[in-house]
Design a protein around this motif. Structure first.
Motif, PDB file in Angstrom:
ATOM      1  N   THR A  88      27.244  49.812  90.187  1.00  0.00           N
ATOM      2  CA  THR A  88      27.689  48.891  90.853  1.00  0.00           C
ATOM      3  C   THR A  88      28.262  47.634  89.691  1.00  0.00           C
ATOM      4  O   THR A  88      28.547  48.407  88.664  1.00  0.00           O
ATOM      5  N   ARG A  89      28.571  46.657  90.226  1.00  0.00           N
ATOM      6  CA  ARG A  89      29.181  45.700  89.152  1.00  0.00           C
ATOM      7  C   ARG A  89      27.830  44.724  88.674  1.00  0.00           C
ATOM      8  O   ARG A  89      28.333  43.719  87.872  1.00  0.00           O
ATOM      9  N   PRO A 226      28.378  46.865  78.210  1.00  0.00           N
ATOM     10  CA  PRO A 226      29.509  45.818  78.703  1.00  0.00           C
ATOM     11  C   PRO A 226      29.218  45.162  79.899  1.00  0.00           C
ATOM     12  O   PRO A 226      28.049  45.629  80.660  1.00  0.00           O
ATOM     13  N   ASP A 227      29.870  44.225  80.481  1.00  0.00           N
ATOM     14  CA  ASP A 227      29.711  43.542  81.542  1.00  0.00           C
ATOM     15  C   ASP A 227      30.462  44.000  82.693  1.00  0.00           C
ATOM     16  O   ASP A 227      31.223  45.019  82.558  1.00  0.00           O
ATOM     17  N   GLY A 228      30.218  43.491  83.988  1.00  0.00           N
ATOM     18  CA  GLY A 228      30.633  44.179  85.070  1.00  0.00           C
ATOM     19  C   GLY A 228      30.338  45.596  85.400  1.00  0.00           C
ATOM     20  O   GLY A 228      30.793  46.493  86.341  1.00  0.00           O
ATOM     21  N   THR A 273      38.153  52.071  92.958  1.00  0.00           N
ATOM     22  CA  THR A 273      38.025  52.173  91.563  1.00  0.00           C
ATOM     23  C   THR A 273      36.847  51.537  90.906  1.00  0.00           C
ATOM     24  O   THR A 273      36.858  50.204  90.738  1.00  0.00           O
ATOM     25  N   PRO A 274      35.794  52.502  90.308  1.00  0.00           N
ATOM     26  CA  PRO A 274      34.733  51.772  89.746  1.00  0.00           C
ATOM     27  C   PRO A 274      35.187  51.187  88.377  1.00  0.00           C
ATOM     28  O   PRO A 274      36.244  51.261  87.827  1.00  0.00           O
ATOM     29  N   PRO A 275      34.182  50.555  87.646  1.00  0.00           N
ATOM     30  CA  PRO A 275      34.413  49.835  86.400  1.00  0.00           C
ATOM     31  C   PRO A 275      34.179  50.990  85.388  1.00  0.00           C
ATOM     32  O   PRO A 275      33.319  51.251  84.812  1.00  0.00           O
ATOM     33  N   ILE A 280      31.298  54.223  81.190  1.00  0.00           N
ATOM     34  CA  ILE A 280      31.378  55.133  79.923  1.00  0.00           C
ATOM     35  C   ILE A 280      30.642  54.387  78.662  1.00  0.00           C
ATOM     36  O   ILE A 280      29.857  54.890  78.047  1.00  0.00           O
ATOM     37  N   ALA A 281      30.947  53.163  78.715  1.00  0.00           N
ATOM     38  CA  ALA A 281      30.762  52.556  77.202  1.00  0.00           C
ATOM     39  C   ALA A 281      29.058  52.242  77.619  1.00  0.00           C
ATOM     40  O   ALA A 281      28.204  52.334  76.661  1.00  0.00           O
ATOM     41  N   LEU A 282      28.664  52.030  79.040  1.00  0.00           N
ATOM     42  CA  LEU A 282      27.011  51.759  79.265  1.00  0.00           C
ATOM     43  C   LEU A 282      26.347  53.284  78.559  1.00  0.00           C
ATOM     44  O   LEU A 282      25.219  53.287  78.153  1.00  0.00           O
TER      45      LEU A 282
END
Length: 400
Positions: A88-89, A226-228, A273-275, A280-282
């Motif tokens: 999710t965001r 990362p945020d979001g 479109t997801p974040p 990927i950075a998570l």
């Protein structure tokens, strides 16, 4: 001195220190290790593409990296399957997703149980659901230490309880909540259970299969990522009870002008479109955290926390909110407004949080308009606290 061996991994902390800033607001958002910045840049500079939808190389590469992060999140939480992980965001969107997706399972007069310390993100979605469906919102009171009162909880969680939603670790009181006992009370009445792990996920690994909750939410930006981006864990049987709440994109199986069918979780709840870069950075964040010595991290945080609590206790007129277990402390000062104190601390380069901390009902119940919160990350060290206490002493002298 309580040096942090991980401080050099966080360029943001070093940059802030170079500006004379001491960052003590990690409970709001944490700084990011270099591996996160590298992952974000790598995705964008290597050729961005959408996931799950293209047969070309950039799309395939993005999809592999995206799904690798889902596997990493499932491993981090010891989920039974990566299919139990929805991206999710953030925690707020995860909780709203649950409130809307579970709406049809409630009938007028059913009860939703929360606690008196909830962040607005784990209060308002349930409050508004209760208003829409004529449900009863039950609020569990706290004991004097700042934990949910289990004796009263045992009388308030009952046969009409359909859902329990509580925080694992309070963002104001810094106290671990008796989650296992509360989950057992809810399960005895067949209620669904939701754990807000936005703060708790940062401090230690939490085993979803051992915990036994139906849903667990956390946010990347508090977890040094990362945020979001948010993670919503759901047990397979619990996920099957969710109705789709956002529509479009990859969540669709078949569609014509007058009807459509939709994918199950997880993709069925990742409309649009997801974040991608953030997800990927998570994954890179979880790999980084998984490579640290967990005992060393926890020992460092505990030593810093003890130093923080001891320094606050040594100063006259400071009133601590609750009895925090880990990483943060919220406090007021007799006769002073928290925003005035925060302003003077900020002028001296000390970044702390002041206000109601997105927990207005809790603050109101304590008779407060706000409080100062100092929160620690694994990159903080003893020198950060020494600078904080020096600035605090100067501020108190001026205001008094």
């Amino acid at each position: 001195m309580l040096d942090s061996p991980w401080r050099a991994d966080f360029p943001g902390i070093l940059a802030l220190a170079g500006e004379g800033q001491t960052y003590l607001d990690s409970a709001a958002t944490a700084q990011k290790p270099q591996v996160v910045l590298d992952a974000l840049l790598g995705y964008y500079s290597g050729g961005a593409a959408n996931v799950h939808r293209a047969q070309h190389l950039p799309g395939e590469r993005a999809t592999r990296a995206f799904e690798a992060s889902r596997l990493a999140a499932a491993h981090w939480l010891n989920a039974a399957s990566s299919d139990e992980i929805i991206f999710t965001r953030g925690s707020t969107e995860s909780l709203n997703l649950l409130a809307y997706s579970l709406e049809e399972t409630f009938s007028a007069g059913d009860e939703i149980v929360i606690s008196a310390l909830e962040h607005h993100a784990n209060l308002l979605p349930w409050q508004q659901l209760a208003r829409r469906k004529a449900l009863k919102l039950v609020v569990l009171p706290l004991d004097p230490l700042g934990a949910v009162d289990l004796h009263q909880a045992a009388t308030l969680i009952g046969p009409r309880t359909r859902l329990l939603a509580v925080s694992q670790l309070s963002n104001v009181l810094g106290r671990w909540q008796p989650v296992r006992e509360l989950l057992a009370l809810a399960r005895a009445h067949g209620a669904l259970t939701v754990i807000d792990g936005a703060q708790g996920a940062v401090h230690g690994r939490h085993d979803m299969q051992a915990m036994g909750c139906d849903f667990y939410v956390c946010s990347s930006h508090k977890l040094y990522g990362p945020d979001g981006v948010g993670v919503l864990y759901g047990r397979r049987a619990a996920l099957a009870q969710l109705r789709h709440w956002q529509f479009g994109g990859e969540m669709v199986q078949q569609a014509d002008y007058h009807s459509a069918s939709f994918r199950p979780a997880p993709l069925g709840f990742e409309a649009g479109t997801p974040p991608i870069a953030g997800v990927i950075a998570l994954g890179a964040t979880l790999d980084y955290l998984g490579g640290l010595d967990a005992a060393a991290v926890s020992g460092h945080e505990a030593a810093l926390h003890l130093k923080l609590l001891a320094g606050l206790a040594a100063r006259d007129g400071i009133q601590l909110l609750g009895t925090p277990h880990v990483a943060l402390a919220s406090f007021t000062v007799d006769g002073l407004h928290s925003s005035d104190l925060a302003h003077l601390l900020s002028e001296q380069g000390i970044a702390v949080r002041a206000g109601h901390h997105c927990a207005m009902p809790l603050m109101n119940s304590l008779g407060l308009s706000g409080a100062i919160r100092v929160s620690l990350g694994l990159y903080n060290d003893g020198a950060d606290l020494e600078r904080f206490f020096s600035a605090l002493d100067k501020s108190l002298e001026l205001l008094r």
